[in-house]
Design an enzyme around this catalytic site. Structure first.
Site, PDB file in Angstrom:
ATOM      1  N   CYS A  59       0.845  -1.194   0.000  1.00 19.05           N
ATOM      2  CA  CYS A  59       0.000   0.000   0.000  1.00 19.05           C
ATOM      3  C   CYS A  59       0.880   1.244   0.000  1.00 19.05           C
ATOM      4  CB  CYS A  59      -0.927   0.031   1.216  1.00 19.05           C
ATOM      5  SG  CYS A  59      -1.945   1.507   1.226  1.00 19.05           S
ATOM      6  N   LYS A  65       0.554  -9.541  -2.166  1.00 20.16           N
ATOM      7  CA  LYS A  65       0.221  -8.518  -3.171  1.00 20.16           C
ATOM      8  C   LYS A  65       1.377  -7.542  -3.266  1.00 20.16           C
ATOM      9  CE  LYS A  65      -3.408  -5.291  -4.603  1.00 20.16           C
ATOM     10  NZ  LYS A  65      -4.780  -4.845  -4.343  1.00 20.16           N
TER      11      LYS A  65
END
Lengths: 308, 286
Positions: A136, A170
């Site tokens: 993120c 991710k």
């Protein structure tokens, strides 16, 4: 020869995680699924990745949090969420009862926090896998784990030890060599890799001489980043043996098929959920025909077939 | 999360432009048929509107529903949206001819609550008059909205305080007058009505009124903040309809947050799209 679409197998295997079909929704673009129930037949999805959760509640970043850019958008939401306990109490029961695989996206400030989150989720029912948001761009230190191969390896290995769920990592596109990070995650035992999170970007209001976003920088998503995501899926597919989940600007069956052929075993629809809330349903409707057009009897038969 | 925070009654699909006309400077009224939204929408709710199959601009835009009109059978059928050209999407929307296809989803948001108001004072700045025509029709007892239709005790008086940069930007004034609304205008340049801020019209309206007033407000943020302060000083109930940059309109992107205080005085970011856009002015941390 084209196959009969009705006989095409849509199920896919991502390491230890099995999906009824390869169409998932990306974290942070689908809320906790309940929000979409009025517009989408949630049961049809292959997998749902709810909005990333953290150990403690987070208010998120100050507005303005998003701004549209050419064929895309920047966001700096900042992991606004009510924390893991609220997620387990209020969101998980609904998600677990839906049917599709529930892949819980988690983010920690440290390796220990990732482990604590995984351990807490281990005690809960209805979770099929965890996706580690080590990418993120909108929280301090958010990309650290995803930008450093040894840190990435450590966090993936720690979470693997801490819970029995399949683990997806991710990864961020904001590194010179994603393949290097991907190999580290593979070595640490990741079941699959989700490629990619948003591309770090910025918008400027020149008249006021200030950044548009409250958090100055944001993550670019949408059709604008599809070529970048495709390139990374293609490169990483040459570097690792574990399955890949393609993410980045996917909004149509053509987009999804491009990712399968480039090396993705499944895809996540992200930003399209914002501007075309039924995009996932249309892609699912078209998938059997598209696979049959390539003469495939299953999704697996087309994955990574580029140049073959 | 409670049920009102979900867009469970929203419809999503293609719509065809029926007409799209310029009604004031940079201001247009677009009409399209959409019975599904028309029969459900409440005053103060909004829709998302997007150019069909278009990647740039990519996202839908949140726009207040201005009016609902009926088909030949008398059923709610057409939606009117009045918009100001402010950027790329609205510039292209203004060029969209009748017959063109758009994508829409809605109705969205909470809308104005059906709280009784003996004297309803609607305060609008810029393009902020758009959520108020349906509210005026409802509070005048001329129309009902929603499915099933909701009931609102009729007001004894309805006033619209409406300000814009100049008279050329004032739009829809006659529509309000036809409903019987007392319209008070202001312009920044003094070209029509009160020369000054629209918020300066509020206190005189309230002081002259024979009835208890309730304020509703929509417009630029400084103007809503000012109205909230006036409401507090005059000890009047006041609701504001917020506008914040929004990507989805249905509660999944967490873009459109605003600091809202709870009963203990602590603030949290609440989503304008599903928990608003209408909030009690006293709860908003401007």
């Amino acid at each position: 020869m084209p196959e009969n679409p009705t006989s095409v197998r849509l199920d896919v295997q991502l390491g230890r995680l099995r999906l009824a079909n390869p169409i998932m929704v990306a974290s942070g673009t689908f809320g906790y699924a309940r929000e979409m129930a009025g517009l989408v037949n949630l049961k049809r999805l292959g997998g749902i990745v709810p909005k990333t959760i953290t150990q403690q509640p987070r208010a998120g970043n100050p507005p303005q949090r998003t701004v549209e850019t050419a064929a895309g958008m920047l966001n700096s939401i900042g992991l606004d969420n009510d924390g893991v306990e609220a997620f387990i109490a209020r969101q998980l029961p609904y998600l677990a009862a839906l049917g599709p695989a529930v892949i819980v996206s988690i983010a920690g400030k440290s390796s220990e926090e990732f482990v604590q989150l995984a351990q807490r989720l281990q005690e809960a029912d209805g979770i099929d896998a965890v996706e580690l948001n080590v990418s993120c761009p909108n929280v301090s230190g958010g990309t650290d784990f995803g930008a450093d191969p040894s840190l990435c390896e450590r966090v993936v290995a720690s979470v693997r030890r801490a819970c029995s769920y399949p683990v997806l990592a991710k990864l961020t596109p904001n590194v010179t060599n994603v393949a290097e990070i991907a190999r580290a995650a593979e070595a640490a035992g990741a079941d699959a890799l989700s490629l990619v999170n948003t591309c770090l970007g910025m918008a400027v209001d020149w008249r006021r001489r200030r950044p548009v976003l409250g958090n100055v920088l944001g993550g670019l998503s949408g059709p604008a980043i599809k070529p970048i995501a495709l390139r990374i899926v293609y490169q990483v597919a040459q570097a690792v043996k574990i399955p890949l989940v393609g993410i980045g600007g996917i909004a149509s069956i053509d987009d999804a098929m491009e990712f399968f052929v480039a090396g993705a075993s499944a895809v996540q629809i992200g930003t399209a959920n914002f501007y075309d809330p039924t995009a996932t349903m249309r892609i699912l409707d078209a998938l059997p025909d598209a696979l049959a057009e390539l003469g495939a009897r299953s999704v697996k038969e087309v994955v990574g077939t580029i140049g073959k | 999360m409670s049920t009102p925070t979900y867009a469970d009654h929203a419809w999503h699909g293609p719509v065809t432009v029926d007409e799209n006309v310029c009604i004031a400077r940079d201001t247009y009224r677009i009409r399209f048929a959409c019975g599904e939204i028309a029969r459900r929408v409440l005053p103060g709710q909004f829709i998302m509107l997007r150019l069909a199959e278009c990647n740039d601009p990519l996202l839908g835009r949140p726009l207040a529903v201005y009016d609902v009109s009926a088909d030949a059978d008398g059923k709610p059928h057409y939606l009117d949206v009045v918009y100001l050209v402010v950027g790329k999407m609205t510039r292209l929307l203004a060029e969209t001819p009748a017959g063109a296809r758009l994508e829409s989803w809605g109705p969205l948001g909470n809308g104005f609550p059906p709280t009784p108001a003996e004297h309803l004072v609607m305060v609008a700045g810029g393009i902020g008059q758009t959520p108020f025509l349906m509210l005026a029709r409802e509070y005048s007892g001329q129309r009902t909205y929603g499915d099933p239709p909701r009931k609102v005790p009729p007001s004894k008086k309805i006033t619209l305080c409406y300000g814009a940069r100049g008279s050329e930007f004032l739009a829809c004034v006659e529509d309000f007058r036809r409903v019987g609304v007392d319209v008070q205008l202001s312009t920044d340049d003094g070209s029509l009505g009160h020369h000054g801020l629209v918020t300066e019209l509020i206190a005189p309206v309230v002081e002259r009124s024979q009835w208890p007033c309730r304020l509703v407000c929509c417009g630029p943020e400084p103007m809503m903040e000012s109205t909230a302060r006036i409401a507090r000083e005059l000890d009047l109930p006041c609701q504001v309809s917020l506008e914040s940059p929004m990507a989805c309109g249905i509660g999944v992107c967490f873009s459109c947050v605003k600091k809202i205080r709870d009963s203990s005085g602590n603030w949290d970011y609440r989503r304008t799209c599903v928990e608003g856009p209408v909030f009690d002015a006293a709860d908003v941390e401007f």
